[in-house]
Design a protein around this motif. Structure first.
Motif, PDB file in Angstrom:
ATOM      1  N   GLN A   1      28.270 -15.466  17.185  1.00  0.00           N
ATOM      2  CA  GLN A   1      26.995 -14.963  17.472  1.00  0.00           C
ATOM      3  C   GLN A   1      26.977 -13.637  17.931  1.00  0.00           C
ATOM      4  OE1 GLN A   1      23.271 -17.000  18.314  1.00  0.00           O
ATOM      5  NE2 GLN A   1      23.385 -16.353  20.353  1.00  0.00           N
TER       6      GLN A   1
ATOM      7  N   GLN B   1      30.120 -16.090   9.912  1.00  0.00           N
ATOM      8  CA  GLN B   1      31.269 -16.852   9.927  1.00  0.00           C
ATOM      9  C   GLN B   1      32.527 -16.159  10.064  1.00  0.00           C
ATOM     10  OE1 GLN B   1      30.969 -20.173  10.063  1.00  0.00           O
ATOM     11  NE2 GLN B   1      28.729 -20.241  10.339  1.00  0.00           N
TER      12      GLN B   1
ATOM     13  N   GLU C   1      22.332 -12.574  15.400  1.00  0.00           N
ATOM     14  CA  GLU C   1      22.744 -13.038  13.984  1.00  0.00           C
ATOM     15  C   GLU C   1      24.007 -13.812  14.444  1.00  0.00           C
ATOM     16  OE1 GLU C   1      21.875  -9.830  11.185  1.00  0.00           O
ATOM     17  OE2 GLU C   1      21.907  -8.980  13.008  1.00  0.00           O
ATOM     18  N   ARG C   2      24.215 -14.672  13.226  1.00  0.00           N
ATOM     19  CA  ARG C   2      25.576 -15.366  13.339  1.00  0.00           C
ATOM     20  C   ARG C   2      26.603 -14.892  11.950  1.00  0.00           C
ATOM     21  NH1 ARG C   2      24.239 -21.360  15.543  1.00  0.00           N
ATOM     22  NH2 ARG C   2      23.152 -20.666  17.457  1.00  0.00           N
TER      23      ARG C   2
ATOM     24  N   THR D   1      32.163 -19.768  13.740  1.00  0.00           N
ATOM     25  CA  THR D   1      31.009 -18.960  13.702  1.00  0.00           C
ATOM     26  C   THR D   1      30.803 -18.033  14.924  1.00  0.00           C
ATOM     27  OG1 THR D   1      29.870 -20.962  12.763  1.00  0.00           O
ATOM     28  CG2 THR D   1      28.515 -19.220  13.980  1.00  0.00           C
TER      29      THR D   1
ATOM     30  N   GLY E   1      25.905 -18.393  21.630  1.00  0.00           N
ATOM     31  CA  GLY E   1      25.635 -19.341  20.101  1.00  0.00           C
ATOM     32  C   GLY E   1      26.800 -19.192  19.208  1.00  0.00           C
ATOM     33  N   SER E   2      28.033 -18.820  19.793  1.00  0.00           N
ATOM     34  CA  SER E   2      29.048 -18.735  18.920  1.00  0.00           C
ATOM     35  C   SER E   2      29.814 -20.135  19.071  1.00  0.00           C
ATOM     36  CB  SER E   2      30.110 -17.847  19.346  1.00  0.00           C
ATOM     37  OG  SER E   2      29.896 -16.535  19.263  1.00  0.00           O
TER      38      SER E   2
END
Lengths: 327, 374, 342
Positions: free
Chosen positions: B124, B117, B114-115, B122, B172-173
């Motif tokens: 992940q 903020q 999941e991500r 961002t 994914g960050s």
């Protein structure tokens, strides 16, 4: 006769116009002579006689404007600001040429000056001019593009496609038909069906027909067309009736022309002579001014030939460069 | 009554949905002990030994070597000699029909990353485990990502809320890394903890993630419940410069493969898919710049810039260090001469990636320090 | 990361690059669609919906519907590229190169060389190709060998959604003219594709799988066919490497040669017509540079030298498939003496 707007040009502009036309003429006369010696490789298509078109149009342009030229492109190059030494060296196939000796006469270009290339393909340039106009429009540079093409190109599908595209995309592009009466050896009277102006009008593009040996007429008409197009009025069309002094290419015996045809043209309607007469009669320029330009141009061309002849050829390693930026 | 025990396709990491029995180490009729390696299981990411969950006699290899099967599928059967073949056949038939039914019913995929903020962009993360349990937060190393914890996160998720985080420039960050030193990355982890509502966590840091965890303990000790450091940076000067620079430069499988192999004591663990996964990560916009920024901030000229050894001097935060003796990236010698309160575990047959090569043992030690079992 | 179709991957690459760089414009026939018509705007989003939605994001100034005038707009794209835009033109079907090829191979491809390295033409032409769509002879060809033949062009043939996104982004960022081939039968193929932008470099082949016995080289849609064949052959004990060169120009010949030196056997799979295609080109180069490594003759799997037929029964026969590839691989595994006897 209404006073030509061009006759109201400043002294500097008149001298610039004359200098450019004289440069084109001397350049072509000299290439003609040098070609006969066998020193110039390949083949060349000379622009002598048509000077008023290139200069009359390009005087309204700056580097933010682009032109697409033809196989008869030396005049357009000079009028758009290409370096004469670089051009001559290119025609000689030298490394110091404008295109490093890789293009030659038919592909001289200087994209930084907005000169998108002479073009070996008849009708090849009009779509490119549309693209340059699209770039100017999208990037909001205020620039326009001019597509030069001959009567031969006017029969190519690309010309029709480009005119239609220019209209439907409302592109700032001006189509200039340099109708010199012959597509190679075939007369435009035979090869061009219908009427060039009506063709343009059929695409919704207003057109005017102009005496292409009259610098002032060309300058005026081009000025109006370019101003109209630049200010968002959409594409414009100019049909310039003119003549070339040499063959389709150097070596063309021109058996298809009337005996004495070119001699008559040179004697009666030569662009430079007419310019000279008009400006001196109107006392806009002195004979001395013009003779000074003539001398300077001769020296320039002489120097360009001398340096081109002595310049180095490209090296064998150059064969493999400039195909891609990265590969 | 003699028991019939199933051996099923294990789940290495939350993303694993299927695996292949690459090779059997035990043949039918052989006796196996719990914890003994009985087969090699190949997933799209890695090949790993399958340690038997039970003891007994291997009666059947239900899956032949080379066969793919979903997680949970029957791969073998363990039972005493006393159990007749017919009963084993019946057991297999029954298992297969129930498994097929459950597969058809479930069809649900494992929860993915999941991500969130954060104040620093961002983040992940992959979360697993009970929401109210104490938090274990995993911080991967240079060029790694949350998947580095795939073999031990599921086990620890039984009793902990586990969060495997992607550092900035990784996974994914966000690929923006304005503060690429250990303290800067620590700030990102804290921002992620803020965004996830985690006041304090047990930190598990691997390699560069170990230095990040140390930096967090130095600056914000109140948010660090314990420190489990696996082959951490920050405890010495040496680091494998060729690996760091090679990893940044590598654009092709043939260049990357030997580098990834150097992370492990057993290079055969590195599969083609692991290489492809890392190459895909490295192609993402911003990754190369991020890696360069981090490397030049933390490992300039092939030396570690930050010395965080002093963080371990006070016994305020429970801490341990876990190291593979065959670590070719950061020498295991950095585990020497640590204060007595820092528990040190050295694994013989592991390289830089103890959490992948010795996942069960590593998980057990993490859980032990964090005050719980598995 | 999520599953995306080949179509979505291309759409996303276009959207992200248009977002990143205001000089990127797209143009083509019906790429939005419905222009000037009384019904819906963005009615098509390209004939197969690949560019759907982009006009809503970027407006008509950057998503340019064109008349059906391929010479006109492909040439305009080339000219615009010379003057500061980074156009992505869609030539709906590559078969239509017949009406605009001059603008591609005499103009765009040669500017840089002819102008002595002083021109940059960052142009992308996206075009559909390939059989299997029941689209008959003028909408089904694989004409990438013709473009590969032209110095100055780069030729990209993505084989999956992941590949398509990364290679299209690279194409748009590349400063040379690129022809980007999209197999029309692949638009609904799905796989995991990162949400973030990424670029896959040109001229770097991908090992789809690695094996010891035979090297299979395939392009575009044929890559999945080759993989299927390799899968089936593995069960027979034949271990194949499958190489997807990704780009026909530049071509990663070193990787192919390296693999052939390992396996000693080469099968080339090319959906293009069999004369002067990529298979013959690679075959010649391997024969020239690694003849000593070959344990068996090189085999090529291509369609017959016919136009693409319409009738499904004929088209299915025309296109190479996994069975034909597997048969070619098996033939390389036979003893050379037996081959000679056949």
């Amino acid at each position: 006769m209404a006073m030509s707007r061009a006759l109201q040009l400043s002294r500097e502009d008149l001298l610039r116009a004359y200098r450019q036309m004289r440069t084109i003429r001397e350049f072509e006369e000299r290439v003609h002579a040098e070609f006969a010696t066998g020193d110039i490789p390949g083949f060349v298509h000379l622009y002598a006689g048509e000077e008023a078109s290139a200069v009359g149009v390009c005087m309204h342009l700056t580097d933010k404007d682009a032109i697409a030229s033809t196989h008869r492109g030396h005049g357009h190059c000079i009028a758009k600001g290409c370096d004469v030494h670089g051009m001559m060296a290119e025609i000689y196939g030298r490394k110091s040429g404008l295109c490093a000796g890789k293009g030659g006469s038919m592909h001289i270009a200087d994209v930084s000056k907005g000169m998108l290339g002479a073009n070996g393909i008849v009708g090849g340039g009009a779509p490119l001019a549309c693209g340059a106009a699209l770039a100017a429009k999208t990037l909001k540079t205020g620039g326009v593009a001019v597509a030069f093409g001959g009567d031969g190109a006017s029969n190519q599908g690309t010309t029709a496609e480009s005119m239609n595209l220019a209209t439907v995309w409302k592109l700032p592009v001006i189509f200039v038909l340099e109708d010199n009466g012959y597509a190679e050896s075939t007369a435009s009277g035979w090869s061009v069906g219908g009427d060039a102006i009506k063709r343009a009008e059929g695409f919704g593009i207003p057109g005017v027909r102009v005496d292409g040996h009259d610098f002032f007429a060309v300058h005026d008409a081009a000025g109006e067309a370019i101003e109209r197009t630049r200010s968002g009025g959409g594409p414009s069309f100019l049909h310039l009736k003119l003549n070339r002094y040499y063959g389709h290419f150097e070596g063309d015996g021109q058996a298809y022309r009337r005996d004495g045809e070119v001699a008559g043209l040179r004697a009666e309607i030569d662009t430079l002579d007419r310019f000279r007469r008009r400006v001196t009669e109107a006392k806009l320029l002195e004979e001395n001014d013009l003779a000074g330009v003539d001398r300077e141009v001769l020296a320039l061309i002489e120097d360009s030939v001398r340096t081109a002849k002595s310049a180095a050829a490209p090296k064998s390693a150059d064969l493999l460069t400039d195909v891609y930026l990265s590969y | 009554m003699a028991a019939i025990l199933p051996l099923t396709m294990p789940k290495f990491g939350l993303a694993m949905t299927e695996g292949m029995v690459a090779a059997w180490q035990k043949q039918p009729g052989e006796t196996i002990r719990q914890g003994e390696e009985i087969a090699d299981i190949e997933t799209s990411k890695i090949t790993s030994a399958y340690e038997s969950p039970v003891s007994g006699k291997l009666r059947r290899q239900v899956l032949e070597a080379g066969t793919m099967a979903p997680v949970g599928a029957l791969i073998g059967v363990v039972a005493d000699d006393a159990v007749p073949d017919a009963e084993i056949d019946a057991f297999i038939a029954d298992f297969q029909s129930r498994f097929a039914a459950s597969q058809a019913e479930a069809g649900a995929e494992a929860a993915g990353p999941e991500r969130v903020q954060t104040a620093q962009g961002t983040a992940q993360y992959l979360a697993a485990g009970p929401a109210e349990a104490p938090v274990i937060l995993f911080i991967h190393g240079f060029g790694g990502d949350l998947n580095n914890w795939m073999f031990l996160q599921p086990a620890l998720a039984e009793n902990f809320r586990t969060i495997a985080l992607d550092l900035p420039g990784h996974g994914g960050s966000t690929k923006q890394v304005p503060a690429p030193d250990a303290a800067g990355l620590a700030g990102f982890v804290l921002a992620a903890m803020d965004a996830l509502g985690i006041p304090a966590a047990h930190l598990v840091g691997h390699s560069m993630g170990g230095a990040v965890a140390l930096a967090m303990a130095r600056a914000n000790a109140e948010r660090v419940l314990s420190l489990s450091l696996i082959s951490p940076a920050g405890l010495g000067v040496e680091i494998n410069r060729g690996y760091i620079e090679g990893f940044i430069e590598a654009r092709r499988g043939k260049h990357l493969t030997p580098l990834l192999q150097s992370l492990f004591a057993d290079p055969t663990l590195v599969g083609q898919d692991m290489v492809e996964t890392v190459l895909r990560y490295k192609r993402l916009d911003g990754v190369e710049a991020a890696l360069r920024a981090i490397a030049s901030a933390q490992f300039p000229e092939g030396r570690q810039a930050a010395s965080l050894r002093a963080v371990l001097d006070t016994p305020r935060t429970p801490a341990q260090v876990i190291w593979g003796m065959r670590d070719a990236i950061i020498p295991a010698a950095h585990a020497e001469n640590l204060p007595a309160h820092v528990k040190v575990t050295l694994f013989d047959a592991a390289g830089h990636m103890a959490q992948m090569e010795r996942p069960a043992d590593t998980a057990e030690r993490i859980a032990s320090l964090a005050g719980g079992g598995i | 990361m999520s599953k995306k179709s080949f179509r979505q991957a291309i759409n996303e690459a276009l959207a992200q690059e248009m977002e990143r760089d205001p000089r990127v414009v797209i143009m083509g026939e019906d790429i939005a669609g419905g222009l000037g018509a009384p019904g819906e705007d963005d009615a098509w989003g390209g004939v197969l919906g690949v560019t759907k939605g982009l006009v809503g994001k970027f407006g008509r100034e950057r998503v340019l519907d064109t008349p059906i005038t391929e010479s006109g707009f492909i040439g305009a794209a080339a000219g615009a590229a010379l003057r500061g835009l980074r156009p992505v033109a869609e030539l709906m079907f590559v078969d239509f190169m017949g009406v605009c090829f001059d603008q591609i191979f005499n103009q765009a491809a040669k500017f840089r060389y002819m102008f002595g390295g002083k021109a940059t033409t960052p142009l992308v032409i996206r075009t559909m190709f390939g059989a299997g769509f029941r689209a008959a002879s003028q909408h089904s060809q694989c004409l990438y060998p013709i473009f590969t033949h032209i110095p100055g062009l780069k030729v990209v043939i993505p084989s999956s959604p992941y590949e398509a996104k990364g290679l299209l982004i690279q194409s748009i960022r590349d400063d040379d003219p690129v022809i980007f081939f999209e197999h029309k039968v692949m638009y609904d193929v799905e796989e995991e594709v990162p949400d973030e932008p990424y670029a896959i470099p040109f001229g770097e082949a991908r090992f789809v799988r690695e094996g010891d016995d035979v090297t299979i080289v395939a392009f575009g849609r044929m890559v999945s066919m080759a993989s299927q064949a390799a899968e089936a052959l593995a069960k027979e004990g034949v271990s194949c490497s499958v190489i997807d060169p990704r780009t026909a120009s530049p071509l990663d010949l070193p990787t192919i040669l390296e693999s052939v030196r390992e396996t000693g056997r080469l099968v080339l799979v090319d959906e293009a017509s069999p004369r002067c295609n990529l298979a013959t080109d690679i075959s010649a180069q391997v024969a020239e540079q690694a003849f000593d490594a070959l344990k068996a003759p090189i085999r090529m799997v291509s369609p017959p030298h016919t136009p693409v037929p319409f009738a499904p029964a004929l088209e299915d026969e025309f296109v190479p498939n996994a069975e034909k590839i597997a048969a070619a691989v098996r033939s390389t595994m036979r003893a050379p003496s037996k081959q000679a006897a056949e």
